[in-house]
Design a protein around this motif. Structure first.
Motif, PDB file in Angstrom:
ATOM      1  N   GLN A 177      14.470   0.789  -7.830  1.00  0.00           N
ATOM      2  CA  GLN A 177      15.592   0.506  -8.735  1.00  0.00           C
ATOM      3  C   GLN A 177      16.406   1.773  -8.995  1.00  0.00           C
ATOM      4  O   GLN A 177      17.647   1.741  -8.982  1.00  0.00           O
ATOM      5  CB  GLN A 177      15.071  -0.058 -10.050  1.00  0.00           C
ATOM      6  N   ILE A 178      15.705   2.885  -9.230  1.00  0.00           N
ATOM      7  CA  ILE A 178      16.394   4.156  -9.475  1.00  0.00           C
ATOM      8  C   ILE A 178      17.192   4.572  -8.243  1.00  0.00           C
ATOM      9  O   ILE A 178      18.329   5.043  -8.343  1.00  0.00           O
ATOM     10  CB  ILE A 178      15.394   5.267  -9.849  1.00  0.00           C
ATOM     11  N   TYR A 179      16.591   4.402  -7.060  1.00  0.00           N
ATOM     12  CA  TYR A 179      17.299   4.761  -5.821  1.00  0.00           C
ATOM     13  C   TYR A 179      18.587   3.948  -5.697  1.00  0.00           C
ATOM     14  O   TYR A 179      19.647   4.497  -5.369  1.00  0.00           O
ATOM     15  CB  TYR A 179      16.419   4.521  -4.599  1.00  0.00           C
ATOM     16  N   CYS A 180      18.513   2.646  -5.949  1.00  0.00           N
ATOM     17  CA  CYS A 180      19.711   1.799  -5.836  1.00  0.00           C
ATOM     18  C   CYS A 180      20.770   2.230  -6.838  1.00  0.00           C
ATOM     19  O   CYS A 180      21.971   2.200  -6.540  1.00  0.00           O
ATOM     20  CB  CYS A 180      19.331   0.330  -6.038  1.00  0.00           C
ATOM     21  N   ARG A 225      24.636   3.487  -6.020  1.00  0.00           N
ATOM     22  CA  ARG A 225      25.830   2.958  -6.675  1.00  0.00           C
ATOM     23  C   ARG A 225      26.603   4.064  -7.396  1.00  0.00           C
ATOM     24  O   ARG A 225      27.835   4.045  -7.441  1.00  0.00           O
ATOM     25  CB  ARG A 225      25.426   1.841  -7.648  1.00  0.00           C
ATOM     26  N   PHE A 226      25.877   5.032  -7.940  1.00  0.00           N
ATOM     27  CA  PHE A 226      26.549   6.172  -8.580  1.00  0.00           C
ATOM     28  C   PHE A 226      27.390   6.935  -7.560  1.00  0.00           C
ATOM     29  O   PHE A 226      28.551   7.259  -7.805  1.00  0.00           O
ATOM     30  CB  PHE A 226      25.506   7.111  -9.206  1.00  0.00           C
ATOM     31  N   THR A 248      25.816  -1.269   1.002  1.00  0.00           N
ATOM     32  CA  THR A 248      24.841  -2.348   0.894  1.00  0.00           C
ATOM     33  C   THR A 248      23.620  -2.054   1.748  1.00  0.00           C
ATOM     34  O   THR A 248      22.482  -2.282   1.344  1.00  0.00           O
ATOM     35  CB  THR A 248      25.466  -3.686   1.327  1.00  0.00           C
ATOM     36  N   ALA A 249      23.862  -1.515   2.954  1.00  0.00           N
ATOM     37  CA  ALA A 249      22.752  -1.178   3.840  1.00  0.00           C
ATOM     38  C   ALA A 249      21.904  -0.069   3.254  1.00  0.00           C
ATOM     39  O   ALA A 249      20.663  -0.076   3.388  1.00  0.00           O
ATOM     40  CB  ALA A 249      23.297  -0.761   5.202  1.00  0.00           C
ATOM     41  N   LEU A 250      22.527   0.906   2.582  1.00  0.00           N
ATOM     42  CA  LEU A 250      21.770   1.976   1.955  1.00  0.00           C
ATOM     43  C   LEU A 250      20.849   1.434   0.859  1.00  0.00           C
ATOM     44  O   LEU A 250      19.674   1.816   0.766  1.00  0.00           O
ATOM     45  CB  LEU A 250      22.716   3.022   1.349  1.00  0.00           C
ATOM     46  N   GLU A 251      21.379   0.512   0.049  1.00  0.00           N
ATOM     47  CA  GLU A 251      20.553  -0.068  -1.006  1.00  0.00           C
ATOM     48  C   GLU A 251      19.392  -0.875  -0.430  1.00  0.00           C
ATOM     49  O   GLU A 251      18.276  -0.829  -0.944  1.00  0.00           O
ATOM     50  CB  GLU A 251      21.401  -0.951  -1.912  1.00  0.00           C
TER      51      GLU A 251
END
Length: 307
Positions: free
Chosen positions: A133-136, A140-141, A300-303
Motif C-alpha cells: 500500500q505504501i509503495y502504491c 501516485r505521489f 498503472t503497471a508500476l503499481e
C-alpha cells in the motif's frame, strides 16, 4: 541497527528542539534531518552535511535568516502540497514522500532505491499497514508531483523498489544479484511449516522458494550477539535439513564489484542446478540500464508490479 537509529533520532530531536526554542518559533525539517526524525537509515553516499539541521521553506523570501551554523535552510516549492508531521511542540518533519523527492538530487540511483525500500518499511510499521500500500502511494505521489530536479531519478527508482526489505544491506544485496541477471527474489519470505522451537515463524531475507535457495544478510550483530547467533544456527540447521540451500551475505560480499560478482555467481549456479532458467551476467548491468527512463510512464503497471 534499530537501537542506533533510535539513539540518533533522540539526539537529533533534542538538537532540533534546542534550535527551535533558541529562535522562538516552530521549525519544519526536511532532507536528512527529517529522515533521522522518522527513523529512516541515511543513504551512504549523500552529499549533504548530515551534521547540520536541514530546514524547509516554500520560497527564498520566506527562508529563516539566522547566524546559526547549525541550521541549513532549503527551498521546497511543493510545500503547500505536503503536510507537516508534528514531532514535538515546535518541531515538524516534512512529509516523508516529499523528503524522498528532495533526496533524489543528493544521492546515487542505487541509494535512492534503497532509501525508497527503507521508507516503505518504516512507514508500514508506523501506520500498521501493508508495505504494498505504501509503495502504491509512493507511485501516485511521484505521478502527481512534477517539476523537481530529481523526478527522473525517482521514476527510475520506482521500477526497482521492492516492498519488504528489512535493511539497506538487504536492498543492496538484492539489487546486486538482479544486476547479474538473477531473478527477483521474494523478500522476507515466511517459510511454511517450519518454526523456531519457540513457535515463531521463520523468515528468509531473500528467497527463491520454488528452488529452495535463499540469501541471508548477516551484520555485525549476528556475530557479537550470542542469542542472535544461536537463533541463526537453529534456523539454518532446520532449513538445511528440509533441503534449503542458504547463502550468507556479509559486508565483505558487498565490498566491491568482484566480491558482488563472485557472490552472485555462487547463488546463480545454485539456482541453475535446481532448475531455474535465466541468463547470468558475469558483469553487472548498470542500474541506468536496469531502470531506463521511459518516454511515457505506465503508472498503472508500476503499481501493479507488487501485486
Amino acid at each position: 541497527m534499530r537501537d542506533s537509529l533510535d539513539n540518533r533520532r533522540r539526539e537529533t530531536l533534542n538538537r532540533c528542539i534546542e534550535e527551535a526554542n533558541r529562535i522562538g518559533r516552530n521549525l519544519l525539517f526536511g532532507m536528512t534531518t527529517a529522515l533521522i526524525l522518522y527513523g529512516v537509515p541515511l543513504p551512504a553516499d549523500c552529499d549533504l552535511d548530515t551534521s547540520q539541521l536541514h530546514t524547509v521553506f516554500e520560497t527564498k523570501e520566506k527562508r529563516l535568516r539566522t547566524n546559526s551554523t547549525t541550521l541549513c535552510p532549503h527551498v521546497w516549492k511543493f510545500l503547500p502540497q505536503s503536510h507537516a508531521v508534528k514531532i514535538n511542540t515546535r518541531v515538524y518533519a516534512l512529509d516523508i514522500f516529499h523528503v524522498w523527492a528532495q533526496m533524489a538530487s543528493h544521492v546515487s540511483l542505487q541509494s535512492l532505491i534503497v532509501l525508497g525500500d527503507s521508507i516503505i518499511s518504516v512507514m508500514s510499521r508506523r501506520r500498521q499497514c501493508d508495505m504494498k500500500q505504501i509503495y502504491c502511494e509512493l507511485v501516485r505521489f511521484t505521478q502527481s508531483v512534477t517539476g523537481f530536479a530529481g523526478r527522473p531519478s525517482c521514476i527510475r527508482a520506482l521500477s526497482l523498489i521492492m516492498p519488504g526489505a528489512s535493511s539497506p544491506k538487504e536492498s543492496e544485496k538484492r539489487i546486486s544479484l538482479c544486476a547479474h541477471g538473477i531473478p527477483q527474489p521474494k523478500l522476507n519470505y515466511v517459510v511454511p511449516n517450519i518454526m523456531f522451537d519457540s513457535g515463531v515463524v521463520m523468515t528468509l531475507d531473500l528467497a527463491w522458494p520454488e528452488y529452495k535457495v535463499a540469501v541471508e544478510y548477516d551484520g555485525d550483530q549476528h556475530r557479537t550477539d550470542k542469542m542472535q547467533w544461536r537463533r541463526d544456527r537453529e534456523k539454518r540447521g532446520k532449513l538445511v535439513g528440509r533441503g534449503w540451500l542458504i547463502f550468507t551475505a556479509t559486508a565483505a560480499s558487498l565490498a566491491d564489484d568482484d566480491a558482488r560478482a563472485e557472490f552472485a555467481f555462487h547463488v546463480g549456479r545454485a539456482l541453475t542446478l535446481r532448475g531455474a532458467d535465466f541468463v547470468f551476467r558475469l558483469k553487472a548491468l548498470p542500474l541506468e540500464l536496469m531502470a531506463p527512463l521511459p518516454r511515457k510512464v505506465d503508472w498503472t503497471a508500476l503499481e501493479s508490479k507488487v501485486g
